[in-house]
Design a protein around this motif. Structure first.
Motif, PDB file in Angstrom:
ATOM      1  N   SER A 220     -56.556  12.530   4.915  1.00  0.00           N
ATOM      2  CA  SER A 220     -55.193  12.867   4.488  1.00  0.00           C
ATOM      3  C   SER A 220     -54.567  11.718   3.708  1.00  0.00           C
ATOM      4  CB  SER A 220     -54.339  13.209   5.712  1.00  0.00           C
ATOM      5  OG  SER A 220     -53.016  13.501   5.327  1.00  0.00           O
ATOM      6  N   VAL A 221     -54.784  10.464   4.186  1.00  0.00           N
ATOM      7  CA  VAL A 221     -54.242   9.294   3.475  1.00  0.00           C
ATOM      8  C   VAL A 221     -54.808   9.224   2.068  1.00  0.00           C
ATOM      9  CG1 VAL A 221     -54.283   6.770   3.406  1.00  0.00           C
ATOM     10  CG2 VAL A 221     -53.681   7.948   5.526  1.00  0.00           C
ATOM     11  N   THR A 222     -56.110   9.460   1.937  1.00  0.00           N
ATOM     12  CA  THR A 222     -56.744   9.410   0.607  1.00  0.00           C
ATOM     13  C   THR A 222     -56.161  10.474  -0.318  1.00  0.00           C
ATOM     14  OG1 THR A 222     -58.799   8.595   1.587  1.00  0.00           O
ATOM     15  CG2 THR A 222     -58.935   9.550  -0.620  1.00  0.00           C
ATOM     16  N   ARG A 223     -56.009  11.697   0.221  1.00  0.00           N
ATOM     17  CA  ARG A 223     -55.462  12.774  -0.615  1.00  0.00           C
ATOM     18  C   ARG A 223     -54.034  12.477  -1.053  1.00  0.00           C
ATOM     19  NH1 ARG A 223     -57.938  16.022   3.353  1.00  0.00           N
ATOM     20  NH2 ARG A 223     -55.898  16.388   4.318  1.00  0.00           N
ATOM     21  N   ILE A 224     -53.230  11.971  -0.114  1.00  0.00           N
ATOM     22  CA  ILE A 224     -51.826  11.682  -0.451  1.00  0.00           C
ATOM     23  C   ILE A 224     -51.744  10.558  -1.470  1.00  0.00           C
ATOM     24  CG2 ILE A 224     -49.625  10.869   0.467  1.00  0.00           C
ATOM     25  CD1 ILE A 224     -50.329  12.281   3.093  1.00  0.00           C
ATOM     26  N   GLU A 225     -52.598   9.531  -1.316  1.00  0.00           N
ATOM     27  CA  GLU A 225     -52.592   8.420  -2.280  1.00  0.00           C
ATOM     28  C   GLU A 225     -52.953   8.921  -3.681  1.00  0.00           C
ATOM     29  OE1 GLU A 225     -55.346   5.778  -0.422  1.00  0.00           O
ATOM     30  OE2 GLU A 225     -53.789   4.611   0.607  1.00  0.00           O
ATOM     31  N   ASN A 226     -53.983   9.776  -3.756  1.00  0.00           N
ATOM     32  CA  ASN A 226     -54.375  10.321  -5.058  1.00  0.00           C
ATOM     33  C   ASN A 226     -53.255  11.158  -5.663  1.00  0.00           C
ATOM     34  OD1 ASN A 226     -56.887   9.137  -4.818  1.00  0.00           O
ATOM     35  ND2 ASN A 226     -57.848  10.961  -3.946  1.00  0.00           N
ATOM     36  N   LYS A 227     -52.638  12.014  -4.813  1.00  0.00           N
ATOM     37  CA  LYS A 227     -51.546  12.856  -5.302  1.00  0.00           C
ATOM     38  C   LYS A 227     -50.366  12.004  -5.745  1.00  0.00           C
ATOM     39  CE  LYS A 227     -49.296  16.657  -6.099  1.00  0.00           C
ATOM     40  NZ  LYS A 227     -49.657  17.512  -7.236  1.00  0.00           N
ATOM     41  N   GLN A 359     -40.725  14.511  -5.147  1.00  0.00           N
ATOM     42  CA  GLN A 359     -42.119  14.515  -4.703  1.00  0.00           C
ATOM     43  C   GLN A 359     -42.582  13.106  -4.336  1.00  0.00           C
ATOM     44  OE1 GLN A 359     -45.118  16.776  -6.824  1.00  0.00           O
ATOM     45  NE2 GLN A 359     -43.519  17.887  -7.936  1.00  0.00           N
ATOM     46  N   ILE A 360     -42.199  12.109  -5.155  1.00  0.00           N
ATOM     47  CA  ILE A 360     -42.608  10.728  -4.880  1.00  0.00           C
ATOM     48  C   ILE A 360     -42.037  10.269  -3.541  1.00  0.00           C
ATOM     49  CG2 ILE A 360     -42.301   8.334  -5.634  1.00  0.00           C
ATOM     50  CD1 ILE A 360     -42.514   9.371  -8.527  1.00  0.00           C
ATOM     51  N   ASP A 361     -40.738  10.555  -3.312  1.00  0.00           N
ATOM     52  CA  ASP A 361     -40.117  10.169  -2.037  1.00  0.00           C
ATOM     53  C   ASP A 361     -40.823  10.830  -0.865  1.00  0.00           C
ATOM     54  OD1 ASP A 361     -36.728  10.130  -3.392  1.00  0.00           O
ATOM     55  OD2 ASP A 361     -38.308   8.582  -3.367  1.00  0.00           O
ATOM     56  N   ASP A 362     -41.089  12.158  -1.009  1.00  0.00           N
ATOM     57  CA  ASP A 362     -41.742  12.889   0.083  1.00  0.00           C
ATOM     58  C   ASP A 362     -43.153  12.347   0.338  1.00  0.00           C
ATOM     59  OD1 ASP A 362     -40.340  16.126  -0.861  1.00  0.00           O
ATOM     60  OD2 ASP A 362     -39.527  14.462   0.326  1.00  0.00           O
ATOM     61  N   LEU A 363     -43.888  12.097  -0.745  1.00  0.00           N
ATOM     62  CA  LEU A 363     -45.258  11.608  -0.591  1.00  0.00           C
ATOM     63  C   LEU A 363     -45.289  10.204   0.010  1.00  0.00           C
ATOM     64  CD1 LEU A 363     -46.822  12.908  -3.925  1.00  0.00           C
ATOM     65  CD2 LEU A 363     -47.390  13.670  -1.623  1.00  0.00           C
ATOM     66  N   GLU A 364     -44.355   9.342  -0.411  1.00  0.00           N
ATOM     67  CA  GLU A 364     -44.311   7.995   0.150  1.00  0.00           C
ATOM     68  C   GLU A 364     -43.994   8.041   1.644  1.00  0.00           C
ATOM     69  OE1 GLU A 364     -42.946   5.376  -3.771  1.00  0.00           O
ATOM     70  OE2 GLU A 364     -41.454   6.072  -2.337  1.00  0.00           O
ATOM     71  N   THR A 365     -43.041   8.910   2.006  1.00  0.00           N
ATOM     72  CA  THR A 365     -42.699   9.057   3.426  1.00  0.00           C
ATOM     73  C   THR A 365     -43.894   9.583   4.214  1.00  0.00           C
ATOM     74  OG1 THR A 365     -40.384   9.476   2.861  1.00  0.00           O
ATOM     75  CG2 THR A 365     -41.133  10.174   5.047  1.00  0.00           C
ATOM     76  N   LYS A 366     -44.537  10.632   3.652  1.00  0.00           N
ATOM     77  CA  LYS A 366     -45.678  11.227   4.332  1.00  0.00           C
ATOM     78  C   LYS A 366     -46.835  10.222   4.437  1.00  0.00           C
ATOM     79  CE  LYS A 366     -46.457  15.472   3.388  1.00  0.00           C
ATOM     80  NZ  LYS A 366     -46.878  16.717   2.700  1.00  0.00           N
ATOM     81  N   LEU A 367     -47.033   9.412   3.374  1.00  0.00           N
ATOM     82  CA  LEU A 367     -48.119   8.435   3.379  1.00  0.00           C
ATOM     83  C   LEU A 367     -47.881   7.371   4.446  1.00  0.00           C
ATOM     84  CD1 LEU A 367     -50.710   7.364   2.113  1.00  0.00           C
ATOM     85  CD2 LEU A 367     -49.298   6.153   0.424  1.00  0.00           C
ATOM     86  N   ALA A 368     -46.639   6.904   4.552  1.00  0.00           N
ATOM     87  CA  ALA A 368     -46.326   5.904   5.574  1.00  0.00           C
ATOM     88  C   ALA A 368     -46.565   6.462   6.974  1.00  0.00           C
ATOM     89  CB  ALA A 368     -44.878   5.442   5.423  1.00  0.00           C
ATOM     90  N   ASP A 369     -46.183   7.730   7.154  1.00  0.00           N
ATOM     91  CA  ASP A 369     -46.379   8.359   8.463  1.00  0.00           C
ATOM     92  C   ASP A 369     -47.869   8.488   8.792  1.00  0.00           C
ATOM     93  OD1 ASP A 369     -46.670  11.448   9.774  1.00  0.00           O
ATOM     94  OD2 ASP A 369     -45.319  10.042  10.776  1.00  0.00           O
ATOM     95  N   ARG A 370     -48.671   8.927   7.775  1.00  0.00           N
ATOM     96  CA  ARG A 370     -50.100   9.084   8.018  1.00  0.00           C
ATOM     97  C   ARG A 370     -50.765   7.733   8.291  1.00  0.00           C
ATOM     98  NH1 ARG A 370     -48.297  13.401   7.915  1.00  0.00           N
ATOM     99  NH2 ARG A 370     -49.176  15.350   7.065  1.00  0.00           N
ATOM    100  N   ARG A 371     -50.384   6.695   7.567  1.00  0.00           N
ATOM    101  CA  ARG A 371     -50.962   5.374   7.797  1.00  0.00           C
ATOM    102  C   ARG A 371     -50.632   4.860   9.191  1.00  0.00           C
ATOM    103  NH1 ARG A 371     -49.516   2.689   1.888  1.00  0.00           N
ATOM    104  NH2 ARG A 371     -51.429   3.397   0.799  1.00  0.00           N
TER     105      ARG A 371
END
Length: 593
Positions: A220-227, A359-371
């Motif tokens: 999930s982290v890899t996918r979110i980083e790519n997105k 989208q950037i805000d949501d992805l950054e938040t989601k990425l921090a949560d997944r990490r």
């Protein structure tokens, strides 16, 4: 079920209204009183006609019924009449059926074809073109394929039921044996060993789950980083023009409307004066001195003496000025459209920029949560590994048999639950066989019916024609003995036992055959279900007695029958519509209503 019809600038009616009621409605009046025009107004409200009065730029018909209110507006645009609003019949299929089989005025296509003696197949099968039968067949076939696959699955499930039941019984017996073995081992193992093994079993299960969780989080982290990288690249490459074209757009639209107003004004002046000259009606506005070479008269605008040639030259100059203004208005209109497109592009770019930021805000938040979750899962794995190693050391001196048995019990319980669920699903599928078979047969019948739809309609049309002609021949004294539609939809009449020429029939007999042909389509396509009104007009070929007989026959076929008659005709039972109150155009100016 009373209907109210109000019309303005429709055919020969400037303005007028009338009520029509269930049953018979006769519009009784002399020529040029708007009888046919009133029927055209009804057709306009239905959505089948656009008979805007000649010389008028707009007209309308308002229809009020117990079910609702309907309004149709007509507008002349570049010698074409455009219809706006909501007619009673909003479906093209219904309008085609009504125009062919219910609105039997002089312009009715079927009546015209019968008068000419032409083939009727195209008109009597025309609504089939709007039924899209092939698409319906394709839909039914797709649905049938789905049912067929489901039926095959149900039949396969029924075949598998004995085997599944046997598997369930076998797994249940195996579980009973394993539990008996576990109970025996429980009696010999000490309490602390049992506790350690229980905990070890749970930890091992948790370890497996945590490993899977870590792998999922890593993916999930890899996918979110790519997105996130893709969105940021798009955001960086996005360019939002910092430009406001609102004022320029408003100015262009204002200038275009102003120039168009000048064009309309000059066009009115040009049209009126040109008509006066072309119709040689200058004497309506001023005194005309008819000279030997040309007429002399005072200009009706300035009062000065002038000639027809001078006026025509002035009109030509005015026409050129109108053309120049139209070209200028078109340029402003083109500029306004260009500015509107530019304004839409700016707005769309701004909306896309805002969307990308979200989208950037949501992805950054989601990425921090997944990490964070990934880090927690990693730490938990390390903790589990340490604890399991400790427990393994603790129970290494004891037999692992009990742990294995318990693990096997859990595995067998899982297998048994899955097999029982599979058995239940198979039983439910098997139970649907009869329902699916019925649905499959019904779809087969529908497909076959659709395939035969065209021929069935043709057969029903010919049968309806035969029934109607037989009924009407009992009521009318015609010169022919019978009439029929051939398999190719040619109209054939017989006299003295032999086929006779259509050309030898009287006008009234031709009109009667045209009505019968239309009624055949009315019956075959079940028009009365959607079109509650039938119109009858321009039957001058029928005597008063025959008209009354025809009205009696048609009265039972529809909820509302509206027909025209002259004042000298005897009074008809039903609602009489008097056109005396209508404002109609005069005989001198009326065109075909």
């Amino acid at each position: 079920m009373e209907w109210t019809v109000e019309s303005e600038n429709i055919a020969g009616i400037r303005s007028g209204s009338a009520d029509i009621r269930p049953g018979r409605n006769v519009v009784q009046g002399a020529n040029w009183q708007g009888k046919s025009s009133f029927l055209k107004a009804i057709e306009t409200s239905m959505g089948t006609e656009t008979p805007l009065t000649e010389g008028e730029t707009s007209g309308r018909v308002d229809l009020e019924t117990p079910e609702g209110e309907y309004s149709v507006e007509l507008e002349r645009r570049n010698d074409t009449v455009v219809r706006n609003g909501e007619p009673f019949l909003d479906d093209e299929y219904d309008r085609i059926r009504a125009d062919l089989y219910a609105f039997l005025d002089e312009d009715n296509a079927i009546r015209q074809v019968v008068r000419r003696g032409d083939n009727l197949e195209e008109l009597l099968a025309k609504p089939l073109d709007f039924e899209n039968i092939e698409a319906e067949i394709a839909d039914r076939k797709a649905e049938r394929s789905s049912i067929e696959r489901e039926l095959e699955q149900a039949q396969e499930a029924a075949r598998r039921l004995p085997s599944l039941q046997e598997d369930v019984t076998q797994l249940a017996n195996e579980l009973d044996d394993l539990e008996a073995t576990r109970d025996e081992l429980d009696q010999t193992d000490e309490r602390d060993e049992d506790s350690d093994r229980e905990e070890l079993s749970k930890l091992q299960a948790e370890l497996s789950q945590t490993e899977q969780r870590k792998e999922q989080l890593s993916d999930s982290v890899t996918r979110i980083e790519n997105k996130l990288e893709e969105v940021r690249e798009e955001y960086e490459s996005l360019s939002v023009p910092d430009e406001d074209v609102t004022a320029e757009l408003a100015e262009a639209r204002e200038k275009q409307q102003s120039i168009q107003g000048d064009v309309d004004l000059l066009q009115s002046v040009y049209s009126v004066n040109k008509r006066v000259l072309e119709e040689d009606r200058g004497d309506l506005l001023t005194n005309v001195d008819h000279g030997l070479l040309e007429d002399q008269f005072n200009c009706w605008v300035c009062g000065g003496e002038t000639s027809e040639d001078e006026l025509r030259d002035n009109l030509n100059d005015l026409s050129e000025r109108i053309s120049e203004l139209k070209a200028e208005a078109a340029e402003y209109d083109e500029r306004a459209e260009e500015l509107e497109r530019k304004q839409d592009e700016i707005r769309e770019a701004g909306r896309r920029r805002d969307d990308l930021e979200r989208q950037i805000d949501d992805l950054e938040t989601k990425l921090a949560d997944r990490r964070e979750s990934l880090e927690s899962a990693t730490e938990r794995l390390e903790s589990l590994d340490e604890r399991i190693a400790d427990l393994n050391d603790s129970v290494s001196e004891h037999s692992d048999e009990l742990t294995e048995i318990k693990s096997e019990i859990k595995h067998t319980e899982t297998q048994l639950d899955e097999k029982r669920e599979e058995l239940e699903r198979a039983e439910r599928q098997a139970e649907r066989r009869s329902v699916l078979e019925t649905e499959y047969e019904e779809l087969e019948a529908e497909i076959e019916s659709l395939r035969n739809r065209k021929e069935e309609i043709k057969r029903r049309t010919r049968d309806a024609f035969d029934d109607a002609i037989a009924d009407l021949l009992d009521r009318f004294d015609t010169s022919f003995e019978t009439a029929r539609l051939t398999s190719t939809f040619d109209l054939v009449v017989a006299r003295n036992g032999r086929e006779a020429s259509i050309d030898a029939l009287s006008e009234g007999e031709l009109e009667l055959l045209g009505i019968v042909a239309a009624l055949a389509g009315h019956e075959a396509f079940e028009v009365a279900d959607d079109v509650p009104v039938m119109l009858l007009d321009q039957l001058g070929g029928l005597t008063e007695e025959n008209l009354a007989t025809l009205v009696d026959y048609l009265d039972d076929r529809v909820d509302i029958l509206v027909f025209t008659a002259y004042p000298e005709h005897s009074s008809f039972d039903g609602n009489v519509i008097d056109p005396d109150e209508w404002n109609v155009i005069t005989k001198d100016t009326e065109v075909a209503p």
